[in-house]
Design an enzyme around this catalytic site. Structure first.
Site, short mmCIF file in Angstrom:
data_model
loop_
_atom_site.label_atom_id
_atom_site.label_comp_id
_atom_site.label_asym_id
_atom_site.label_seq_id
_atom_site.Cartn_x
_atom_site.Cartn_y
_atom_site.Cartn_z
N GLY A 1 0.51 2.56 -1.96
CA GLY A 1 0.26 3.10 -0.62
C GLY A 1 1.30 2.56 0.36
O GLY A 1 1.89 3.32 1.14
N HIS A 2 1.54 1.23 0.30
CA HIS A 2 2.56 0.64 1.18
C HIS A 2 3.94 1.20 0.83
O HIS A 2 4.76 1.47 1.72
CB HIS A 2 2.60 -0.88 1.03
N SER B 1 -5.60 -3.01 -0.82
CA SER B 1 -5.36 -4.38 -1.33
C SER B 1 -6.68 -5.02 -1.76
O SER B 1 -6.71 -5.91 -2.58
CB SER B 1 -4.69 -5.24 -0.26
#
Ligand code: PAF
Length: 273
Positions: free
Chosen positions: A33-34, A183
Site C-alpha cells: 500500500g505504501h 501495518s
C-alpha cells in the site's frame, strides 16, 4: 537515497533543490500500500520524500504505540528500491517539544466514526501532518483511501488553513485474499485473519446489491452487518464523499465504510462508489 533526521537540515536541503516535491508520510512497517503511494509520487514529482515517524500523539492511552510494528532496515531497503530520494527519519525529540501549540480536529467530523472510538486520535494526526507538511513543503502529499476519514480531515485542514499543497488520494491495495493491506494486519493470528476476510466479503456483497440497483443505505448496511456477524462492529456507514450521512447511494459520490475489531485489532476498510 539520503536519510535525514533533523527537520531544519531537511528544510535547507529541499529549499536548495528548487524542484517539485512529492511527499509520502508513513509510520513505517511499509507494505505494498505504501509502495503504491511512493510509485504515484515518483510518477508525478521530481523529488520524492518519505517520512517514517510513529507519531505518539495519535495513539490513545492503552493503544498499541509500544508494540507498533518496527521494521527500520526493511523499510529503508523498500524506500531505496522504490526510488525514494530522501527518507525523513526523525526522533520524537526532532518533532515535539514540551507545551506546544496543537491542531484540534473539528468537533463534529473529528469525533465520529473512528474518532468516536479513538477520541483525540485525529488531533494527533492533524498536528503531526501539519508539522510534516511545513517541514517538507511538498507540491503534493499522498494518502491512502483506506484511512478515508483521515484523508477527509487532512484535505479539510489543508483547505481551511489555506495551505499550498495538493492532497492526492490513492486507491486501497489488497492482499490476494481480499484483505486491505495495513501495518496492523501482522497482529492477526491465522484464525483471526480468516475471520477478518468477512470485511472485504461484506463490502463486495454491498457492491453486488448496488449493481442490482439496490441503493437504499439501510438495506446495504444490514447486508454488511449480517456478513460481518459475529465480529465486533465499531461502525458500518454509507456516507457521501464529504462524509455526510445519505439515505441512498449516489454513484460517484458515496463511500461505504466499515470498522471492525478482530480480537484487539481495529481493522478499517471501505469502498468508494
Ligand atoms: O496514516 C498514517 O500512517 C499516519 O496516520 C500518518 C498520516 C503518517 C500520520 O502519522
Amino acid at each position: 537515497m539520503k536519510i535525514i533526521s533533523d527537520p531544519f537540515m531537511l528544510k535547507e536541503h529541499l529549499k536548495k533543490s528548487n524542484k517539485s516535491i512529492g511527499f509520502v508520510p508513513t509510520m513505517g512497517a511499509l507494505h505494498e500500500g505504501h509502495i503504491s503511494l511512493i510509485k504515484k509520487a515518483r510518477q508525478e514529482n521530481e523529488i520524492v520524500v518519505v517520512s517514517i515517524f510513529v507519531n505518539p500523539t495519535q495513539f490513545l492511552a492503552g493503544e498499541d504505540l509500544e508494540r507498533y510494528p518496527k521494521k527500520d532496515d526493511a523499510d529503508k531497503k523498500i524506500c531505496e528500491l522504490a526510488g525514494v530520494d530522501i527518507l525523513f527519519f526523525p526522533s520524537i525529540e526532532n518533532i515535539y517539544t514540551k507545551d506546544e501549540a496543537k491542531v484540534c480536529a473539528p468537533n463534529l467530523r473529528g469525533y465520529v466514526l473512528e474518532g468516536a472510538s479513538r477520541p483525540g486520535h485525529f488531533s494527533g494526526v492533524l498536528t503531526v501532518v501539519m508539522k510534516l507538511l511545513h517541514i517538507v513543503s511538498p507540491a503534493r502529499a499522498y494518502f491512502g483511501k483506506k484511512d478515508a476519514q483521515q484523508l477527509n480531515l487532512i484535505s479539510l485542514m489543508v483547505k481551511q488553513f489555506f495551505m499550498d499543497v495538493q492532497i492526492v488520494p490513492v486507491d486501497i491495495v489488497r492482499d490476494s485474499d481480499g484483505l486491505a493491506l495495513s501495518s496492523r494486519n501482522v497482529y492477526l493470528s491465522k484464525t483471526q485473519r480468516a475471520e477478518a476476510l468477512k470485511i472485504p466479503k461484506s463490502l463486495y456483497a454491498a457492491s453486488k446489491l448496488i449493481s442490482k440497483n439496490i441503493f437504499d443505505a439501510q438495506k446495504i448496511k444490514e447486508e454488511i452487518c449480517s456478513i460481518l456477524d459475529p465480529l465486533e462492529i465499531e461502525y458500518v456507514e454509507v456516507l457521501s464523499r464529504d462524509f455526510t450521512a445519505i439515505e441512498k447511494v449516489e454513484i460517484g459520490n458515496t463511500i461505504i465504510l466499515v470498522e471492525v475489531l478482530v480480537g484487539k485489532t481495529r481493522l478499517l476498510d471501505n469502498i468508494w462508489l
